[in-house]
Design a protein around this motif. Structure first.
Motif, PDB file in Angstrom:
ATOM      1  N   GLY A 301       0.828  -1.204   0.000  1.00  0.00           N
ATOM      2  CA  GLY A 301       0.000   0.000   0.000  1.00  0.00           C
ATOM      3  C   GLY A 301       0.860   1.251   0.000  1.00  0.00           C
ATOM      4  O   GLY A 301       2.084   1.180   0.182  1.00  0.00           O
ATOM      5  N   SER A 302       0.227   2.398  -0.250  1.00  0.00           N
ATOM      6  CA  SER A 302       0.942   3.674  -0.300  1.00  0.00           C
ATOM      7  C   SER A 302       0.362   4.578   0.794  1.00  0.00           C
ATOM      8  O   SER A 302      -0.660   4.247   1.398  1.00  0.00           O
ATOM      9  CB  SER A 302       0.704   4.332  -1.659  1.00  0.00           C
ATOM     10  N   PRO A 303       0.969   5.741   1.031  1.00  0.00           N
ATOM     11  CA  PRO A 303       0.358   6.674   1.989  1.00  0.00           C
ATOM     12  C   PRO A 303      -1.086   7.009   1.605  1.00  0.00           C
ATOM     13  O   PRO A 303      -1.922   7.226   2.479  1.00  0.00           O
ATOM     14  CB  PRO A 303       1.258   7.910   1.882  1.00  0.00           C
ATOM     15  N   TYR A 304      -1.391   7.050   0.313  1.00  0.00           N
ATOM     16  CA  TYR A 304      -2.762   7.399  -0.109  1.00  0.00           C
ATOM     17  C   TYR A 304      -3.732   6.244   0.120  1.00  0.00           C
ATOM     18  O   TYR A 304      -4.858   6.455   0.565  1.00  0.00           O
ATOM     19  CB  TYR A 304      -2.782   7.820  -1.593  1.00  0.00           C
ATOM     20  N   THR A 305      -3.298   5.010  -0.168  1.00  0.00           N
ATOM     21  CA  THR A 305      -4.232   3.890   0.045  1.00  0.00           C
ATOM     22  C   THR A 305      -4.424   3.650   1.549  1.00  0.00           C
ATOM     23  O   THR A 305      -5.478   3.190   1.977  1.00  0.00           O
ATOM     24  CB  THR A 305      -3.773   2.592  -0.657  1.00  0.00           C
ATOM     25  N   ALA A 306      -3.396   4.021   2.352  1.00  0.00           N
ATOM     26  CA  ALA A 306      -3.535   3.866   3.816  1.00  0.00           C
ATOM     27  C   ALA A 306      -4.640   4.769   4.361  1.00  0.00           C
ATOM     28  O   ALA A 306      -5.236   4.484   5.395  1.00  0.00           O
ATOM     29  CB  ALA A 306      -2.212   4.181   4.505  1.00  0.00           C
ATOM     30  N   LEU A 307      -4.918   5.869   3.665  1.00  0.00           N
ATOM     31  CA  LEU A 307      -5.960   6.788   4.128  1.00  0.00           C
ATOM     32  C   LEU A 307      -7.357   6.236   3.842  1.00  0.00           C
ATOM     33  O   LEU A 307      -8.320   6.584   4.501  1.00  0.00           O
ATOM     34  CB  LEU A 307      -5.820   8.139   3.406  1.00  0.00           C
ATOM     35  N   ARG A 308      -7.448   5.362   2.835  1.00  0.00           N
ATOM     36  CA  ARG A 308      -8.751   4.864   2.390  1.00  0.00           C
ATOM     37  C   ARG A 308      -9.037   3.441   2.883  1.00  0.00           C
ATOM     38  O   ARG A 308     -10.183   3.088   3.127  1.00  0.00           O
ATOM     39  CB  ARG A 308      -8.759   4.880   0.848  1.00  0.00           C
ATOM     40  N   TYR A 309      -7.978   2.625   2.978  1.00  0.00           N
ATOM     41  CA  TYR A 309      -8.170   1.207   3.303  1.00  0.00           C
ATOM     42  C   TYR A 309      -7.483   0.889   4.632  1.00  0.00           C
ATOM     43  O   TYR A 309      -6.383   1.379   4.873  1.00  0.00           O
ATOM     44  CB  TYR A 309      -7.568   0.312   2.213  1.00  0.00           C
ATOM     45  N   ASP A 310      -8.097   0.031   5.415  1.00  0.00           N
ATOM     46  CA  ASP A 310      -7.454  -0.373   6.669  1.00  0.00           C
ATOM     47  C   ASP A 310      -6.678  -1.670   6.484  1.00  0.00           C
ATOM     48  O   ASP A 310      -6.552  -2.466   7.409  1.00  0.00           O
ATOM     49  CB  ASP A 310      -8.510  -0.540   7.767  1.00  0.00           C
ATOM     50  N   GLU A 311      -6.209  -1.910   5.283  1.00  0.00           N
ATOM     51  CA  GLU A 311      -5.435  -3.127   4.977  1.00  0.00           C
ATOM     52  C   GLU A 311      -4.469  -2.756   3.854  1.00  0.00           C
ATOM     53  O   GLU A 311      -4.700  -1.761   3.153  1.00  0.00           O
ATOM     54  CB  GLU A 311      -6.383  -4.253   4.520  1.00  0.00           C
ATOM     55  N   PRO A 312      -3.411  -3.532   3.657  1.00  0.00           N
ATOM     56  CA  PRO A 312      -2.470  -3.187   2.586  1.00  0.00           C
ATOM     57  C   PRO A 312      -3.185  -3.255   1.240  1.00  0.00           C
ATOM     58  O   PRO A 312      -3.816  -4.267   0.940  1.00  0.00           O
ATOM     59  CB  PRO A 312      -1.406  -4.287   2.665  1.00  0.00           C
ATOM     60  N   MET A 313      -3.130  -2.185   0.451  1.00  0.00           N
ATOM     61  CA  MET A 313      -3.848  -2.175  -0.819  1.00  0.00           C
ATOM     62  C   MET A 313      -2.927  -1.702  -1.948  1.00  0.00           C
ATOM     63  O   MET A 313      -2.683  -0.510  -2.103  1.00  0.00           O
ATOM     64  CB  MET A 313      -5.082  -1.269  -0.716  1.00  0.00           C
ATOM     65  N   SER A 314      -2.383  -2.652  -2.686  1.00  0.00           N
ATOM     66  CA  SER A 314      -1.581  -2.289  -3.859  1.00  0.00           C
ATOM     67  C   SER A 314      -2.540  -2.056  -5.021  1.00  0.00           C
ATOM     68  O   SER A 314      -3.726  -2.403  -4.946  1.00  0.00           O
ATOM     69  CB  SER A 314      -0.633  -3.436  -4.205  1.00  0.00           C
ATOM     70  N   THR A 315      -2.022  -1.527  -6.120  1.00  0.00           N
ATOM     71  CA  THR A 315      -2.866  -1.389  -7.318  1.00  0.00           C
ATOM     72  C   THR A 315      -3.250  -2.783  -7.830  1.00  0.00           C
ATOM     73  O   THR A 315      -4.374  -3.005  -8.274  1.00  0.00           O
ATOM     74  CB  THR A 315      -2.137  -0.562  -8.398  1.00  0.00           C
ATOM     75  N   GLY A 316      -2.307  -3.745  -7.723  1.00  0.00           N
ATOM     76  CA  GLY A 316      -2.617  -5.121  -8.147  1.00  0.00           C
ATOM     77  C   GLY A 316      -3.786  -5.685  -7.347  1.00  0.00           C
ATOM     78  O   GLY A 316      -4.706  -6.299  -7.902  1.00  0.00           O
ATOM     79  N   ARG A 317      -3.750  -5.463  -6.047  1.00  0.00           N
ATOM     80  CA  ARG A 317      -4.840  -5.975  -5.203  1.00  0.00           C
ATOM     81  C   ARG A 317      -6.149  -5.222  -5.493  1.00  0.00           C
ATOM     82  O   ARG A 317      -7.227  -5.801  -5.479  1.00  0.00           O
ATOM     83  CB  ARG A 317      -4.468  -5.845  -3.722  1.00  0.00           C
ATOM     84  N   ARG A 318      -6.023  -3.927  -5.796  1.00  0.00           N
ATOM     85  CA  ARG A 318      -7.226  -3.123  -6.081  1.00  0.00           C
ATOM     86  C   ARG A 318      -7.927  -3.658  -7.337  1.00  0.00           C
ATOM     87  O   ARG A 318      -9.161  -3.671  -7.420  1.00  0.00           O
ATOM     88  CB  ARG A 318      -6.819  -1.647  -6.252  1.00  0.00           C
ATOM     89  N   ILE A 319      -7.138  -4.109  -8.301  1.00  0.00           N
ATOM     90  CA  ILE A 319      -7.715  -4.698  -9.526  1.00  0.00           C
ATOM     91  C   ILE A 319      -8.505  -5.954  -9.142  1.00  0.00           C
ATOM     92  O   ILE A 319      -9.665  -6.129  -9.526  1.00  0.00           O
ATOM     93  CB  ILE A 319      -6.594  -5.059 -10.543  1.00  0.00           C
ATOM     94  N   ALA A 320      -7.854  -6.825  -8.343  1.00  0.00           N
ATOM     95  CA  ALA A 320      -8.510  -8.084  -7.948  1.00  0.00           C
ATOM     96  C   ALA A 320      -9.749  -7.808  -7.108  1.00  0.00           C
ATOM     97  O   ALA A 320     -10.758  -8.505  -7.208  1.00  0.00           O
ATOM     98  CB  ALA A 320      -7.518  -8.962  -7.183  1.00  0.00           C
TER      99      ALA A 320
END
Ligand code: AMP
Ligand code: AMP
Length: 337
Positions: A301-320
């Motif tokens: 995850g990135s600082p931006y995804t940490a603000l939205r998700y309470d779990e590690p969220m990569s772009t790859g995971r966001r696609i899935a």
């Protein structure tokens, strides 16, 4: 149908580790399609449940029946267009995440420019005629892998002397924008119609990024010195917070504009690539209409995804995640191209 009834598949290169890891985290079986001799990486990291080996990526279509039988969903990345070309990607019959039609628009420099300008995105000035060169320009060759041969000049005479080495090659003369090159990674959800900023990166390119370590005086000692922009890696960067507003607006306009030339429009991951000037304008020289490898530093995850998700969220995971939600809501067709 659930995630176990599908397989997330991609070519073993570029951002495959991230894509496959994200797919596993969302509960999908995974498949890496590798070039002979390039399986080592995908055996070493435990993200692919299965590895299929091809003599080269050009042979992709020889395994398409297997992919269809497995109910595979292909996730495109930079290697798809680089090794198959957008026309052959159009012919893929297996499930494919994303809109294939936008690939032609990102692959054709004129169409790409038309797309960006219709979205009111600032682009570098193009000089059609060398007589018009009145400022520093970058001369880019079409299809130049890694920007080999690109050169910078500011005078017509110098341009003519240097272009003589590139007889018959197609090129574009683009205004050179002095500032910080930044790659902004977005995700647009066709299910919720929401745009997310996932992360940003700075590329590290060989050999131009080595130049800052050599004084201009000493650069002259490299007689046959030719700059190239071969990407070696990506560094994470977090933007000054006041720039985010502009980035969100630009991303939204680009998605909106894409609906004027394809009915489904752009969705899933994409990236705007450009230079931020000292007066904080973002001048965009390229758009990528799929996951970019600059998202790789953010597998957790990135600082931006940490603000939205309470779990590690990569772009790859966001696609899935998008595919999983589409399956659960019986809307899979809306995320396939
Ligand atoms: P590869 O599989 O490494 O040959 O890369 C496939 C395509 O993606 C090429 O056009 C590369 O220039 C591009 N690419 C690969 N890795 C990166 C990266 N880390 N950042 C940006 N572009 C990349
Ligand atoms: P490209 O082949 O268009 O991806 O460009 C390769 C690299 O050249 C980019 O990563 C930038 O570092 C640089 N670059 C491209 N276009 C411009 C521009 N108009 N002004 C300044 N730098 C540029």
């Amino acid at each position: 149908m659930g995630t176990r009834d599908f397989t997330i598949a991609t070519l073993g290169s570029h951002s495959a580790l991230q894509i496959l890891k994200g797919a596993k985290d969302e509960g999908f079986p995974t498949l890496a399609i590798c070039k002979k001799g390039a399986t080592r990486t995908y055996q070493s990291f435990p993200v692919a449940d299965e590895i299929l080996v091809l003599p080269s990526f050009q042979e992709f279509f020889s395994i398409e029946v297997d992919l269809i039988r497995k109910n595979a969903i292909i996730i495109p990345h930079g290697s798809f267009v680089a090794y198959l070309g957008y026309q052959r990607v159009q012919q893929i019959k297996a499930h494919y995440f994303g809109n294939k039609d936008v690939l032609e628009w990102e692959s054709n420099r004129d169409k790409e420019r038309q797309w960006l300008t219709s979205a009111e995105v600032q682009v570098p000035k193009i000089f059609k005629n060398p007589d018009e060169i009145d400022r520093p320009v970058i001369v880019k060759f079409y299809g130049a892998q890694g920007g080999r041969g690109y050169f910078i000049t500011s005078k017509k005479e110098d341009f003519e002397r240097r272009i003589a080495r590139h007889l018959g090659e197609q090129y574009v003369i683009q205004e050179y924008i002095l500032g910080v090159p930044i790659y902004v990674h977005y995700f647009y959800s066709p299910l919720t119609k929401e745009l997310e900023i996932m992360s940003c990166d700075i590329r590290y390119e060989s050999n131009v990024d080595a130049l800052g370590r050599i004084m201009a005086r000493d650069q002259a000692t490299f007689e046959k010195f030719d700059p190239s922009y071969v990407v070696i890696g990506n560094k994470p960067v977090v933007l000054r917070e006041s720039l985010l507003n502009m980035m969100l607006e630009m991303g939204e306009k680009v998605v909106q504009a894409s609906k004027n030339f394809t009915s489904k429009g752009l969705f899933g991951p994409f990236s705007l690539e450009g230079v931020i000037t000292p007066d904080q304008h973002f001048i965009v020289f390229e758009i990528s209409a799929r996951i970019v490898a600059g998202t790789n530093p953010y597998i957790r995850g990135s600082p931006y995804t940490a603000l939205r998700y309470d779990e590690p969220m990569s772009t790859g995971r966001r696609i899935a995640r998008e595919i999983r939600l589409a399956i659960e809501q019986d809307r899979l067709q809306e995320v396939l191209g």
